[in-house]
Design an enzyme around this catalytic site. Structure first.
Site, short mmCIF file in Angstrom:
data_model
loop_
_atom_site.label_atom_id
_atom_site.label_comp_id
_atom_site.label_asym_id
_atom_site.label_seq_id
_atom_site.Cartn_x
_atom_site.Cartn_y
_atom_site.Cartn_z
N LYS A 242 0.82 -1.22 0.00
CA LYS A 242 0.00 0.00 0.00
C LYS A 242 0.85 1.27 0.00
O LYS A 242 2.05 1.23 0.24
CB LYS A 242 -0.94 -0.01 1.21
CG LYS A 242 -1.80 -1.26 1.26
CD LYS A 242 -2.58 -1.46 -0.03
CE LYS A 242 -3.54 -2.64 0.01
NZ LYS A 242 -2.88 -3.95 0.03
C1 LIG Z 1 -8.98 -2.88 -2.00
C2 LIG Z 1 -8.47 -3.61 -0.81
N1 LIG Z 1 -9.27 -3.82 0.25
C3 LIG Z 1 -8.85 -4.46 1.34
C4 LIG Z 1 -7.57 -4.94 1.43
C5 LIG Z 1 -7.19 -5.72 2.62
O1 LIG Z 1 -6.18 -5.17 3.36
P1 LIG Z 1 -5.24 -6.09 4.31
O2 LIG Z 1 -4.31 -6.83 3.42
O3 LIG Z 1 -4.57 -5.07 5.16
O4 LIG Z 1 -6.13 -6.97 5.08
C6 LIG Z 1 -6.68 -4.73 0.37
C7 LIG Z 1 -5.27 -5.16 0.37
O5 LIG Z 1 -4.75 -6.10 0.65
C8 LIG Z 1 -7.15 -4.07 -0.80
O6 LIG Z 1 -6.36 -3.88 -1.84
#
Ligand SMILES: Cc1ncc(COP(=O)(O)O)c(C=O)c1O
Length: 441
Positions: A213
């Site tokens: 990210k």
């Molecule tokens: C659009 C989106 N939503 C949610 C997530 C979930 O985040 P995490 O990996 O921190 O659980 C991600 C990334 O992994 C994502 O790209």
């Protein structure tokens, strides 16, 4: 740049056909925040370790890193409340529960997303209702309007690949229809739409700070809201179901006795997130500037189109999405660009056809297409309140316009540390490959 690049010695036979590649060195890793990680993050993390106090709510010598991170975030982006959590996935589950979404409800979301979005809906007992994307690669407001039905309860608008789509229209439609709006800003932290920060259009917004990210603490997430009552629920839900008083759980408030997710952010994560957050405008600024220099240098090439970004100034820039006339041309472009050296090192996903982008597309998720359950009863698909959705089909074909975009689009990651020479190489490679591949019709 135009002048400098024309007449390049690399022009001519494509590397994929035995010619000389535009570059030999891999592009830098796409993981945006990591390139900016340094002494500032180290100092903040050291502070927590030196104090031996890595828990946010109590301990021998609280450093308040998560508190500071939440406060500074709100001040920078104009939110009233922020709550640090353990991941973006947890944030989505908490947001849905804060809005009281459950069995009998339908949650509208786009067909281009991340598996976490649909997982959060299914885990809370609701039914996902897929909506087409448009050329912004985000929810299509017109299809959203068409899909709203008697069971619709909430919308998850996902700001994919660094930038929001037509979020003003999506917010207006959600409001008019009494639907809760969650903005998933995991891929667009630090972004704006016409001067307004992402995450401030809906009822709740979620962020992720996982490695890929715009800013990262390895793992981590955030929820923001302007609503005091929702904030109270979010605080309880992200923890053990109850608010805290002086750091200890307070079970005495009958209005806030819930089931918690156990997704607190540790103060160590908070320290790393705080350090990265302070650099977020520089990180996104670097990616946006490189991406738009590439886009502008490639304008006008016949057969090479771009994703629509309604507000380029608010784009955070981590991805360049290109569009071609059909799947075969797209595939050939990607293979040829990679051969020219437009690719990362081993393990990198820098240059891809969308068909390689796995669980970002609805029909690539077997748990969804096969309507899998985490328990033996088949919940939530089997729940009587969800009988309205018995015929919903999530296999390819459910969203024909989204499927067509999937087939003919490609993605180039824009690292946050690209040099001018890297940018020039990317432009040179696109021009060289386009002339050979697209020129042939
Ligand atoms: C659009 C989106 N939503 C949610 C997530 C979930 O985040 P995490 O990996 O921190 O659980 C991600 C990334 O992994 C994502 O790209």
């Amino acid at each position: 740049m135009q002048q400098e690049l024309s007449g390049s010695p690399c022009e001519g036979r494509l590397a994929i056909d035995g010619g000389t590649p535009v570059r030999m060195r891999p592009l830098p890793w796409e993981l945006p925040g990591t390139h900016w990680m340094g002494q500032e993050e180290r100092d903040l993390v050291d502070q927590v370790v030196a104090a031996r106090s890595p828990f946010r709510y109590y301990g021998p010598d609280l450093q308040g890193m998560v508190d500071r991170f939440e406060r500074e975030w709100c001040a920078a982006y104009g939110h009233r409340h922020a709550v640090g959590v353990s991941s973006g996935t947890a944030a989505l589950s908490i947001a849905l529960s804060a809005l009281e979404v459950g069995a009998g409800d339908e949650v509208l979301l786009p067909g281009y997303f991340w598996v976490s979005c649909v997982a959060a809906v299914v885990r809370c007992g609701a039914i996902p209702r897929l909506v087409e994307i448009d050329e912004t690669f985000c929810l299509d407001p017109d299809d959203l309007k068409a899909k709203i039905g008697p069971h619709s309860r909430a919308v998850i608008s996902v700001h994919m690949s660094g930038a929001p789509g037509r979020i003003d229209e999506i917010a207006a439609i959600s409001r008019r229809n009494g639907l809760g709006l969650i903005e998933d800003c995991a891929q667009a932290a630090g972004g704006y739409f016409k001067g307004q920060s992402v995450g401030s259009f809906g009822d709740i917004a979620t962020f992720s700070f996982q490695l890929n990210k715009n800013m990262t603490s390895g793992e981590g997430g955030l929820l923001v809201t302007n609503d005091d009552a929702l904030h109270r629920r979010i605080v309880a839900l992200h923890d053990l179901g109850y608010p805290r008083s002086n750091g200890r759980l307070d079970t005495g408030d009958e209005n806030c006795q819930l089931w918690g997710q156990g997704a607190r952010m540790s103060d160590l994560t908070g320290a790393l997130a705080l350090g990265q957050f302070r650099k977020l405008p520089q990180i996104t600024g670097a990616m946006r500037s490189a991406k738009w220099r590439i886009r502008e240098s490639l304008q006008g090439i016949k057969g090479l189109d771009f994703r629509t970004v309604p507000d380029p100034a608010g784009d955070t820039g981590p991805f360049l999405i290109t569009l071609y006339r059909n799947a075969e041309t797209c595939e050939r472009m990607v293979q040829a660009l990679r051969a020219e050296g437009i690719t990362g090192g081993p393990g990198s996903l820098a240059c891809l056809a969308m068909r390689e982008w796995g669980l970002h597309w609805y029909f690539n998720i077997p748990s969804l297409t096969e309507k899998r359950s985490n328990d033996r009863s088949g919940f939530p698909w089997s729940h009587s309140e969800n009988a309205f959705a018995a015929e919903y089909d999530y296999r390819r074909g459910a969203l024909p316009r989204t499927d067509a975009l999937f087939d003919r689009s490609a993605l180039l990651s824009i690292a946050s540390c690209l040099t001018d020479a890297d940018v020039d190489d990317i432009v040179r490679a696109f021009r060289k490959v386009s002339a050979a591949v697209l020129g042939k019709g």
